[in-house]
Design a protein around this motif. Sequence first.
Motif, short mmCIF file in Angstrom:
data_model
loop_
_atom_site.label_atom_id
_atom_site.label_comp_id
_atom_site.label_asym_id
_atom_site.label_seq_id
_atom_site.Cartn_x
_atom_site.Cartn_y
_atom_site.Cartn_z
N PHE A 1 0.81 -1.22 0.00
CA PHE A 1 0.00 0.00 0.00
C PHE A 1 0.84 1.27 0.00
O PHE A 1 0.37 2.33 -0.44
CB PHE A 1 -0.93 0.02 1.22
N GLY A 2 2.07 1.19 0.53
CA GLY A 2 2.89 2.39 0.65
C GLY A 2 3.66 2.74 -0.60
O GLY A 2 3.73 3.91 -0.99
N LEU A 3 4.25 1.74 -1.26
CA LEU A 3 5.07 2.03 -2.43
C LEU A 3 4.30 2.65 -3.60
O LEU A 3 4.87 3.45 -4.34
CB LEU A 3 5.79 0.76 -2.90
N PRO A 4 3.01 2.31 -3.81
CA PRO A 4 2.29 2.99 -4.90
C PRO A 4 2.27 4.51 -4.78
O PRO A 4 2.20 5.21 -5.80
CB PRO A 4 0.88 2.39 -4.79
N SER A 5 2.34 5.02 -3.54
CA SER A 5 2.37 6.48 -3.38
C SER A 5 3.68 7.06 -3.90
O SER A 5 3.77 8.27 -4.15
CB SER A 5 2.18 6.85 -1.90
N PRO B 1 4.12 0.71 -7.76
CA PRO B 1 3.13 -0.32 -7.42
C PRO B 1 3.66 -1.71 -7.73
O PRO B 1 4.32 -1.94 -8.75
CB PRO B 1 1.94 0.04 -8.31
N LEU B 2 3.39 -2.65 -6.84
CA LEU B 2 3.78 -4.04 -7.03
C LEU B 2 2.55 -4.93 -6.87
O LEU B 2 1.69 -4.65 -6.03
CB LEU B 2 4.84 -4.45 -6.01
#
Length: 225
Positions: free
Chosen positions: A81-85, A89-90
């Motif tokens: 949820f954090g990396l897409p910001s 995105p994974l």
Amino acid sequence: METLLQGATWDDFVSWLPSLWAGFCISIELTIASLLVGLPLGLFWALGVQSKIAPLRAFCLVLVEIGRGTPALVLIQFIYFGLPSLHLPLPSFLSAVVALGWCTGAYTSEIIRAGLESVPGGHKEAVSALGLSTMDGLRYVILPQGLRVAVPALLGFSILIFQGTSLCFTIALPELTSRAYEIGTNTFFFFPALATAGLFYVAICVPGSFLVSYVEHRAGAYSVR
């Protein structure tokens, strides 16, 4: 039709098995992928923490402490949820592998480091006496003995990682626990569905525990002296 747990019948259990089996296979795949990522990381970080190069030692130590100090669930949530910001995105499976691989690397680095430190000082002195390079001494003397000591603990941690895959239901990965929860949501037979999923975990973890005990016994019989 004979009623079993909480109103569920044999037909219900049989109808759940394909879905639970598919989730079980994903859990196994996730465990293997996490170990393939985490164990080499653990070895690298263990050597890095022991390195005489201060920046490398500090870098490895920070990653190890973050991995050990942060709950696996938080790592999973952060990656997914954090990396897409950050525009990274994974997919859920890859996010789980990254998170559990990091967790595996952090904990196994300490296991491996303890194994390496258990090698007697005399053996390390022999490396210098024989004129071996640092890399050759590590490859032929230190690692084989240290890893043999670490193997039982590494196997035990592998079982914990398999159990930890159940946390990935929080990111919609259709692993075993997620499948059981989905069955419970659709049928309201939460207890029998989750109990059946629990049997899949038991089928791996109980024999795995006996294997760890056996390997630990064998490793003790040939302990480093």
